[in-house]
Scaffold this motif. Sequence first.
Motif: not given
Length: 424
Positions: A338, A342-344
Amino acid sequence: MKLQLLLLSVNIINFCLAERQRFDHYKVYRVNPTNANQLAGLQYLDGNSKDALVLNNVHMGPTDFFVAPSYLNTFLNILKGLDLTPELIDNNAQTSLSLDIEPVADANRRSDDYLWSEYHELNDTHHWMQNLVAKYPGIVSMFVVGRSFEGRELLGLRINHINLRLGKQSIFLEAGMHAREWISPATATYFINELLTSKQPEIMSLARSYVWYILPHANPDGYVHTHKTNRMWRKTRSRLGNNCIGTDPNRNWDFHWREVGASSDPCSESYAGPRAFSEPEVEALAQYLRKLPEPMFMYLSLHSFSQLLLYPYGHTSQLPENHRNLRKVFNAAVRAIEKRYGTRYTGGNVYDAIYPAAGSSTDWVYGVLNVKYSYCYELRPSGYSFWTGFRLPASQIIPTGKETTDALVEMIKAAAQIEGYKIH
Ligand code: 0X9
Ligand code: ZN
Protein backbone atom coordinates in the motif's frame (compact mmCIF):
# COMPACT_ATOMS: atom_id res chain seq x y z
CA MET A 1 5.71 -12.58 -59.12
CA LYS A 2 4.79 -9.48 -57.14
CA LEU A 3 1.11 -10.32 -57.46
CA GLN A 4 1.75 -13.82 -56.23
CA LEU A 5 3.56 -12.44 -53.21
CA LEU A 6 0.72 -10.05 -52.56
CA LEU A 7 -1.84 -12.86 -52.79
CA LEU A 8 0.26 -14.99 -50.51
CA SER A 9 0.41 -12.29 -47.86
CA VAL A 10 -3.32 -11.61 -48.18
CA ASN A 11 -3.87 -15.32 -47.62
CA ILE A 12 -1.64 -15.32 -44.58
CA ILE A 13 -3.46 -12.34 -43.14
CA ASN A 14 -6.83 -13.98 -43.84
CA PHE A 15 -5.63 -17.16 -42.23
CA CYS A 16 -4.54 -15.29 -39.10
CA LEU A 17 -7.82 -13.40 -38.90
CA ALA A 18 -9.82 -16.55 -39.46
CA GLU A 19 -7.91 -18.25 -36.66
CA ARG A 20 -8.70 -15.65 -34.05
CA GLN A 21 -11.79 -16.38 -32.06
CA ARG A 22 -14.26 -13.51 -31.98
CA PHE A 23 -16.91 -12.68 -29.41
CA ASP A 24 -19.24 -10.54 -31.52
CA HIS A 25 -22.50 -9.86 -29.71
CA TYR A 26 -21.53 -12.05 -26.80
CA LYS A 27 -23.07 -10.55 -23.70
CA VAL A 28 -21.69 -10.53 -20.19
CA TYR A 29 -24.19 -11.24 -17.42
CA ARG A 30 -23.59 -11.14 -13.70
CA VAL A 31 -25.52 -13.51 -11.47
CA ASN A 32 -25.44 -13.76 -7.72
CA PRO A 33 -26.24 -17.25 -6.41
CA THR A 34 -27.28 -17.33 -2.77
CA ASN A 35 -28.30 -20.95 -2.21
CA ALA A 36 -26.97 -24.43 -2.98
CA ASN A 37 -29.60 -25.14 -5.63
CA GLN A 38 -28.68 -22.03 -7.60
CA LEU A 39 -25.00 -22.84 -7.24
CA ALA A 40 -25.53 -26.37 -8.57
CA GLY A 41 -27.57 -24.98 -11.48
CA LEU A 42 -24.79 -22.58 -12.44
CA GLN A 43 -22.21 -25.32 -12.16
CA TYR A 44 -24.29 -27.39 -14.56
CA LEU A 45 -24.48 -24.45 -16.95
CA ASP A 46 -20.75 -23.88 -16.71
CA GLY A 47 -19.93 -27.45 -17.54
CA ASN A 48 -22.50 -28.13 -20.20
CA SER A 49 -22.18 -25.40 -22.72
CA LYS A 50 -19.32 -23.78 -24.52
CA ASP A 51 -21.71 -20.92 -25.20
CA ALA A 52 -22.09 -19.79 -21.61
CA LEU A 53 -18.60 -19.39 -20.31
CA VAL A 54 -18.12 -18.59 -16.66
CA LEU A 55 -15.26 -16.19 -16.38
CA ASN A 56 -13.45 -17.99 -13.64
CA ASN A 57 -15.17 -20.09 -11.05
CA VAL A 58 -18.78 -20.61 -10.08
CA HIS A 59 -19.09 -19.63 -6.44
CA MET A 60 -21.46 -17.99 -3.96
CA GLY A 61 -21.27 -14.34 -4.90
CA PRO A 62 -21.08 -12.34 -8.12
CA THR A 63 -20.24 -14.66 -11.01
CA ASP A 64 -19.96 -13.41 -14.57
CA PHE A 65 -20.95 -15.34 -17.70
CA PHE A 66 -19.93 -14.71 -21.29
CA VAL A 67 -22.98 -15.74 -23.33
CA ALA A 68 -23.07 -16.47 -27.06
CA PRO A 69 -25.95 -14.82 -28.96
CA SER A 70 -27.24 -18.21 -30.14
CA TYR A 71 -27.48 -19.43 -26.54
CA LEU A 72 -28.99 -16.33 -25.01
CA ASN A 73 -32.59 -17.51 -24.73
CA THR A 74 -31.64 -20.88 -23.26
CA PHE A 75 -29.31 -19.17 -20.80
CA LEU A 76 -31.99 -16.72 -19.64
CA ASN A 77 -34.58 -19.50 -19.31
CA ILE A 78 -32.26 -21.63 -17.20
CA LEU A 79 -31.62 -18.67 -14.92
CA LYS A 80 -35.36 -18.04 -14.65
CA GLY A 81 -35.83 -21.66 -13.58
CA LEU A 82 -33.21 -21.11 -10.89
CA ASP A 83 -34.96 -17.94 -9.72
CA LEU A 84 -31.91 -15.86 -10.56
CA THR A 85 -32.11 -12.38 -12.05
CA PRO A 86 -29.05 -11.64 -14.16
CA GLU A 87 -27.60 -8.19 -14.49
CA LEU A 88 -26.45 -7.22 -17.98
CA ILE A 89 -22.89 -5.98 -17.65
CA ASP A 90 -21.83 -5.79 -21.25
CA ASN A 91 -23.85 -5.81 -24.43
CA ASN A 92 -21.12 -6.71 -26.90
CA ALA A 93 -17.98 -8.14 -25.39
CA GLN A 94 -16.05 -7.99 -28.66
CA THR A 95 -16.23 -4.20 -28.97
CA SER A 96 -15.98 -3.27 -25.33
CA LEU A 97 -13.08 -5.63 -24.77
CA SER A 98 -11.41 -4.30 -27.92
CA LEU A 99 -10.29 -7.87 -28.24
CA ASP A 100 -8.73 -7.14 -31.64
CA ILE A 101 -6.48 -4.35 -30.45
CA GLU A 102 -3.94 -5.67 -28.02
CA PRO A 103 -0.59 -3.91 -28.13
CA VAL A 104 2.22 -6.41 -27.80
CA ALA A 105 5.93 -5.73 -28.01
CA ASP A 106 7.63 -6.43 -31.32
CA ALA A 107 9.25 -9.81 -30.89
CA ASN A 108 11.93 -9.03 -33.48
CA ARG A 109 13.42 -6.23 -31.47
CA ARG A 110 16.84 -6.72 -29.94
CA SER A 111 16.60 -8.42 -26.56
CA ASP A 112 18.54 -5.55 -25.00
CA ASP A 113 15.40 -3.54 -25.55
CA TYR A 114 13.18 -5.86 -23.56
CA LEU A 115 11.07 -3.36 -21.63
CA TRP A 116 8.07 -3.42 -19.33
CA SER A 117 6.06 -0.88 -21.29
CA GLU A 118 4.31 -3.65 -23.22
CA TYR A 119 3.36 -7.28 -22.79
CA HIS A 120 5.62 -9.77 -24.52
CA GLU A 121 5.09 -12.90 -26.51
CA LEU A 122 6.42 -16.19 -25.16
CA ASN A 123 9.44 -16.44 -27.48
CA ASP A 124 10.42 -12.86 -26.81
CA THR A 125 10.61 -13.55 -23.08
CA HIS A 126 12.46 -16.84 -23.61
CA HIS A 127 15.07 -15.02 -25.74
CA TRP A 128 15.48 -12.36 -23.11
CA MET A 129 16.01 -15.06 -20.49
CA GLN A 130 18.63 -16.75 -22.65
CA ASN A 131 20.48 -13.44 -22.99
CA LEU A 132 20.52 -12.99 -19.23
CA VAL A 133 22.34 -16.31 -18.87
CA ALA A 134 25.05 -14.99 -21.19
CA LYS A 135 25.14 -11.61 -19.47
CA TYR A 136 25.45 -12.94 -15.90
CA PRO A 137 27.63 -16.04 -16.14
CA GLY A 138 27.95 -17.91 -12.87
CA ILE A 139 24.93 -16.11 -11.45
CA VAL A 140 22.05 -16.81 -13.83
CA SER A 141 21.34 -20.20 -15.32
CA MET A 142 18.44 -21.64 -17.25
CA PHE A 143 16.45 -24.56 -15.91
CA VAL A 144 14.09 -26.72 -17.88
CA VAL A 145 11.12 -28.02 -15.95
CA GLY A 146 9.82 -30.18 -18.79
CA ARG A 147 7.56 -29.84 -21.79
CA SER A 148 4.02 -28.68 -22.31
CA PHE A 149 1.29 -30.71 -24.02
CA GLU A 150 2.12 -29.05 -27.35
CA GLY A 151 5.83 -29.63 -26.81
CA ARG A 152 7.02 -26.21 -25.64
CA GLU A 153 9.76 -26.06 -23.05
CA LEU A 154 8.94 -24.78 -19.58
CA LEU A 155 11.90 -22.50 -19.00
CA GLY A 156 12.93 -20.84 -15.77
CA LEU A 157 15.85 -18.85 -14.44
CA ARG A 158 17.89 -19.81 -11.42
CA ILE A 159 19.60 -16.82 -9.86
CA ASN A 160 22.33 -17.50 -7.35
CA HIS A 161 24.49 -14.51 -6.48
CA ILE A 162 27.83 -15.09 -4.86
CA ASN A 163 27.42 -15.09 -1.12
CA LEU A 164 29.61 -16.80 1.39
CA ARG A 165 26.79 -17.92 3.63
CA LEU A 166 26.34 -21.63 4.04
CA GLY A 167 23.08 -23.46 3.61
CA LYS A 168 21.21 -21.03 1.40
CA GLN A 169 17.54 -21.81 1.04
CA SER A 170 15.52 -21.37 -2.12
CA ILE A 171 12.51 -19.30 -3.09
CA PHE A 172 10.44 -20.47 -6.05
CA LEU A 173 8.23 -18.07 -7.97
CA GLU A 174 5.76 -19.51 -10.47
CA ALA A 175 3.80 -17.32 -12.89
CA GLY A 176 1.61 -17.62 -15.94
CA MET A 177 -0.32 -20.67 -14.79
CA HIS A 178 -3.54 -19.15 -16.11
CA ALA A 179 -3.02 -18.12 -19.71
CA ARG A 180 -4.97 -14.88 -19.87
CA GLU A 181 -3.49 -13.36 -16.70
CA TRP A 182 -0.79 -11.51 -18.60
CA ILE A 183 0.28 -9.29 -15.71
CA SER A 184 1.57 -12.41 -13.93
CA PRO A 185 4.50 -13.30 -16.25
CA ALA A 186 5.16 -9.59 -16.79
CA THR A 187 5.58 -9.12 -13.02
CA ALA A 188 7.79 -12.20 -12.80
CA THR A 189 10.19 -10.86 -15.45
CA TYR A 190 10.13 -7.41 -13.84
CA PHE A 191 11.16 -9.07 -10.59
CA ILE A 192 13.95 -11.05 -12.29
CA ASN A 193 15.32 -7.76 -13.55
CA GLU A 194 15.14 -6.30 -10.03
CA LEU A 195 17.07 -9.25 -8.57
CA LEU A 196 19.83 -8.58 -11.09
CA THR A 197 19.99 -4.80 -11.45
CA SER A 198 18.27 -3.10 -8.52
CA LYS A 199 19.97 -0.11 -6.90
CA GLN A 200 18.03 -0.76 -3.70
CA PRO A 201 20.39 -2.46 -1.22
CA GLU A 202 17.47 -4.30 0.43
CA ILE A 203 16.52 -5.99 -2.82
CA MET A 204 20.09 -6.97 -3.56
CA SER A 205 20.66 -8.46 -0.12
CA LEU A 206 17.50 -10.50 -0.60
CA ALA A 207 18.73 -11.50 -4.03
CA ARG A 208 22.00 -12.71 -2.50
CA SER A 209 20.51 -14.45 0.52
CA TYR A 210 18.46 -17.04 -1.39
CA VAL A 211 18.76 -19.23 -4.42
CA TRP A 212 15.96 -17.99 -6.66
CA TYR A 213 13.95 -20.06 -9.10
CA ILE A 214 11.60 -18.11 -11.35
CA LEU A 215 9.30 -19.70 -13.89
CA PRO A 216 7.49 -16.92 -15.81
CA HIS A 217 5.40 -19.21 -18.02
CA ALA A 218 4.03 -22.29 -16.26
CA ASN A 219 1.42 -22.71 -19.04
CA PRO A 220 3.17 -21.74 -22.29
CA ASP A 221 0.61 -23.34 -24.66
CA GLY A 222 -2.21 -21.42 -23.05
CA TYR A 223 -0.25 -18.18 -23.22
CA VAL A 224 0.49 -18.59 -26.92
CA HIS A 225 -3.20 -19.33 -27.48
CA THR A 226 -4.17 -16.03 -25.81
CA HIS A 227 -1.91 -14.20 -28.27
CA LYS A 228 -2.93 -16.03 -31.40
CA THR A 229 -6.53 -17.13 -31.01
CA ASN A 230 -8.49 -16.38 -27.88
CA ARG A 231 -7.43 -13.62 -25.49
CA MET A 232 -9.70 -15.01 -22.77
CA TRP A 233 -8.22 -18.54 -22.63
CA ARG A 234 -7.42 -19.74 -19.09
CA LYS A 235 -6.57 -23.44 -19.11
CA THR A 236 -3.89 -25.64 -20.64
CA ARG A 237 -4.35 -26.82 -24.25
CA SER A 238 -4.43 -30.57 -23.70
CA ARG A 239 -6.65 -32.68 -25.93
CA LEU A 240 -7.83 -35.60 -23.90
CA GLY A 241 -10.40 -36.97 -26.28
CA ASN A 242 -13.23 -34.86 -24.88
CA ASN A 243 -15.30 -32.37 -26.79
CA CYS A 244 -13.57 -29.57 -24.89
CA ILE A 245 -9.91 -28.60 -24.70
CA GLY A 246 -7.74 -27.98 -21.67
CA THR A 247 -7.59 -28.46 -17.93
CA ASP A 248 -7.34 -25.84 -15.21
CA PRO A 249 -3.72 -26.29 -14.12
CA ASN A 250 -4.53 -24.72 -10.77
CA ARG A 251 -6.95 -27.56 -9.96
CA ASN A 252 -4.74 -30.39 -11.21
CA TRP A 253 -2.32 -30.82 -8.28
CA ASP A 254 -2.41 -33.98 -6.23
CA PHE A 255 -3.55 -32.60 -2.90
CA HIS A 256 -7.23 -33.08 -2.06
CA TRP A 257 -7.64 -33.20 -5.82
CA ARG A 258 -11.11 -32.28 -7.12
CA GLU A 259 -12.64 -32.35 -3.63
CA VAL A 260 -14.25 -28.95 -3.88
CA GLY A 261 -14.34 -25.86 -6.13
CA ALA A 262 -13.10 -27.90 -9.09
CA SER A 263 -15.09 -29.42 -11.89
CA SER A 264 -15.22 -32.92 -13.35
CA ASP A 265 -16.58 -31.50 -16.57
CA PRO A 266 -14.02 -31.09 -19.38
CA CYS A 267 -15.85 -28.01 -20.66
CA SER A 268 -15.65 -26.13 -17.38
CA GLU A 269 -13.11 -23.37 -16.84
CA SER A 270 -12.15 -25.05 -13.57
CA TYR A 271 -11.91 -28.60 -14.97
CA ALA A 272 -9.59 -30.51 -12.64
CA GLY A 273 -8.48 -32.95 -15.35
CA PRO A 274 -9.19 -36.69 -15.61
CA ARG A 275 -6.80 -37.34 -12.74
CA ALA A 276 -4.34 -35.41 -10.58
CA PHE A 277 -1.21 -34.46 -12.53
CA SER A 278 -2.81 -35.33 -15.87
CA GLU A 279 -1.28 -32.16 -17.34
CA PRO A 280 2.35 -32.57 -18.42
CA GLU A 281 3.10 -28.98 -17.33
CA VAL A 282 1.81 -29.59 -13.80
CA GLU A 283 3.32 -33.04 -13.44
CA ALA A 284 6.73 -31.79 -14.63
CA LEU A 285 6.66 -28.82 -12.27
CA ALA A 286 5.74 -31.02 -9.31
CA GLN A 287 8.60 -33.41 -10.13
CA TYR A 288 10.99 -30.51 -10.49
CA LEU A 289 9.95 -28.99 -7.16
CA ARG A 290 10.37 -32.32 -5.40
CA LYS A 291 13.98 -32.54 -6.57
CA LEU A 292 15.24 -29.03 -5.80
CA PRO A 293 18.58 -29.34 -4.02
CA GLU A 294 18.07 -26.53 -1.52
CA PRO A 295 15.35 -26.56 1.13
CA MET A 296 12.51 -24.34 -0.04
CA PHE A 297 11.89 -21.34 2.16
CA MET A 298 8.95 -19.88 0.27
CA TYR A 299 6.74 -20.61 -2.72
CA LEU A 300 5.01 -17.83 -4.62
CA SER A 301 2.37 -18.14 -7.30
CA LEU A 302 1.36 -15.08 -9.30
CA HIS A 303 -2.15 -14.79 -10.72
CA SER A 304 -4.56 -12.00 -11.51
CA PHE A 305 -6.79 -10.39 -10.60
CA SER A 306 -8.57 -8.89 -7.53
CA GLN A 307 -5.65 -7.61 -5.44
CA LEU A 308 -5.59 -10.46 -2.97
CA LEU A 309 -2.88 -12.27 -1.13
CA LEU A 310 -3.86 -15.85 -0.39
CA TYR A 311 -2.50 -18.72 1.64
CA PRO A 312 -3.62 -22.33 2.26
CA TYR A 313 -5.99 -24.00 2.23
CA GLY A 314 -8.37 -24.03 -0.69
CA HIS A 315 -10.08 -27.35 0.13
CA THR A 316 -11.17 -26.56 3.69
CA SER A 317 -11.87 -23.59 5.89
CA GLN A 318 -9.73 -25.19 8.55
CA LEU A 319 -6.69 -23.00 9.05
CA PRO A 320 -3.23 -24.44 8.51
CA GLU A 321 -1.04 -25.23 11.47
CA ASN A 322 1.21 -22.13 11.19
CA HIS A 323 -1.61 -19.76 10.24
CA ARG A 324 -0.52 -17.14 12.76
CA ASN A 325 2.85 -16.82 11.08
CA LEU A 326 1.26 -16.94 7.63
CA ARG A 327 -0.94 -14.06 8.75
CA LYS A 328 2.00 -12.04 10.12
CA VAL A 329 3.83 -12.34 6.83
CA PHE A 330 0.61 -11.53 4.98
CA ASN A 331 0.24 -8.35 7.06
CA ALA A 332 3.79 -7.27 6.27
CA ALA A 333 3.14 -7.74 2.55
CA VAL A 334 -0.18 -5.92 2.50
CA ARG A 335 1.25 -2.99 4.45
CA ALA A 336 4.21 -2.75 2.07
CA ILE A 337 2.14 -2.94 -1.09
CA GLU A 338 0.00 0.00 0.00
CA LYS A 339 2.91 2.32 0.73
CA ARG A 340 3.99 3.26 -2.78
CA TYR A 341 0.73 4.01 -4.60
CA GLY A 342 -1.96 3.26 -2.01
CA THR A 343 -2.90 -0.05 -3.68
CA ARG A 344 -5.11 -2.02 -1.33
CA TYR A 345 -4.89 -5.77 -0.95
CA THR A 346 -7.08 -8.04 1.13
CA GLY A 347 -7.12 -11.83 1.40
CA GLY A 348 -6.39 -14.66 3.79
CA ASN A 349 -6.91 -18.39 3.54
CA VAL A 350 -8.19 -19.27 0.06
CA TYR A 351 -11.36 -21.05 1.15
CA ASP A 352 -12.75 -18.07 3.06
CA ALA A 353 -11.08 -15.17 1.29
CA ILE A 354 -11.99 -16.10 -2.27
CA TYR A 355 -13.77 -19.42 -2.79
CA PRO A 356 -13.27 -23.13 -2.17
CA ALA A 357 -10.68 -24.37 -4.67
CA ALA A 358 -8.85 -27.66 -4.23
CA GLY A 359 -5.79 -28.85 -6.14
CA SER A 360 -3.79 -25.63 -6.51
CA SER A 361 -0.02 -25.37 -6.62
CA THR A 362 0.28 -23.36 -3.42
CA ASP A 363 -1.74 -25.91 -1.46
CA TRP A 364 0.26 -28.84 -2.85
CA VAL A 365 3.57 -27.18 -2.05
CA TYR A 366 2.36 -26.41 1.46
CA GLY A 367 0.62 -29.71 2.11
CA VAL A 368 2.92 -32.17 0.37
CA LEU A 369 6.34 -30.53 0.28
CA ASN A 370 5.80 -28.96 3.71
CA VAL A 371 6.97 -25.53 2.61
CA LYS A 372 5.74 -23.35 5.42
CA TYR A 373 5.34 -20.12 3.47
CA SER A 374 3.28 -20.67 0.35
CA TYR A 375 1.33 -17.77 -1.12
CA CYS A 376 -0.72 -16.86 -4.13
CA TYR A 377 -0.96 -13.27 -5.32
CA GLU A 378 -3.95 -12.10 -7.30
CA LEU A 379 -2.40 -8.98 -8.81
CA ARG A 380 -4.03 -5.81 -10.18
CA PRO A 381 -6.71 -4.72 -10.89
CA SER A 382 -9.17 -4.91 -8.00
CA GLY A 383 -12.80 -5.87 -8.16
CA TYR A 384 -15.02 -8.04 -10.27
CA SER A 385 -14.77 -6.45 -13.70
CA PHE A 386 -13.94 -9.65 -15.52
CA TRP A 387 -14.04 -8.26 -19.01
CA THR A 388 -11.32 -5.72 -18.27
CA GLY A 389 -9.67 -7.44 -15.35
CA PHE A 390 -7.41 -9.73 -17.32
CA ARG A 391 -6.50 -6.90 -19.65
CA LEU A 392 -4.64 -4.62 -17.32
CA PRO A 393 -3.21 -1.75 -19.43
CA ALA A 394 0.46 -2.23 -20.18
CA SER A 395 1.14 1.15 -18.58
CA GLN A 396 0.45 -0.58 -15.24
CA ILE A 397 3.09 -3.29 -15.61
CA ILE A 398 5.85 -1.17 -14.05
CA PRO A 399 3.76 0.14 -11.13
CA THR A 400 2.55 -3.43 -10.47
CA GLY A 401 6.13 -4.68 -10.64
CA LYS A 402 7.32 -2.03 -8.21
CA GLU A 403 4.64 -2.49 -5.58
CA THR A 404 4.82 -6.30 -5.82
CA THR A 405 8.59 -6.12 -5.34
CA ASP A 406 7.98 -3.94 -2.25
CA ALA A 407 5.60 -6.59 -0.92
CA LEU A 408 7.97 -9.48 -1.63
CA VAL A 409 10.85 -7.72 0.12
CA GLU A 410 8.81 -7.14 3.26
CA MET A 411 7.14 -10.53 3.35
CA ILE A 412 10.40 -12.41 2.96
CA LYS A 413 12.03 -10.25 5.62
CA ALA A 414 9.12 -10.94 7.97
CA ALA A 415 9.24 -14.69 7.35
CA ALA A 416 13.04 -14.75 7.70
CA GLN A 417 12.76 -12.97 11.01
CA ILE A 418 10.19 -15.45 12.33
CA GLU A 419 12.35 -18.39 11.24
CA GLY A 420 15.65 -16.86 12.37
CA TYR A 421 17.06 -16.96 8.83
CA LYS A 422 19.66 -14.21 8.44
CA ILE A 423 19.51 -12.00 5.35
CA HIS A 424 22.72 -10.38 4.24
O1 0X9 B 1 -9.24 -19.84 -9.23
C1 0X9 B 1 -8.01 -19.78 -9.17
O2 0X9 B 1 -7.27 -20.69 -9.52
C2 0X9 B 1 -7.35 -18.52 -8.63
N1 0X9 B 1 -8.03 -17.37 -9.07
S1 0X9 B 1 -7.95 -16.91 -10.61
O3 0X9 B 1 -8.86 -15.81 -10.82
N2 0X9 B 1 -6.49 -16.36 -10.89
O4 0X9 B 1 -8.19 -18.03 -11.43
C3 0X9 B 1 -7.36 -18.57 -7.12
C4 0X9 B 1 -6.62 -19.71 -6.57
C5 0X9 B 1 -6.41 -19.55 -5.16
N3 0X9 B 1 -6.05 -20.76 -4.59
C6 0X9 B 1 -4.78 -21.10 -4.30
N4 0X9 B 1 -3.78 -20.49 -4.84
N5 0X9 B 1 -4.60 -22.06 -3.46
ZN1 ZN C 1 -5.28 -17.40 -12.11
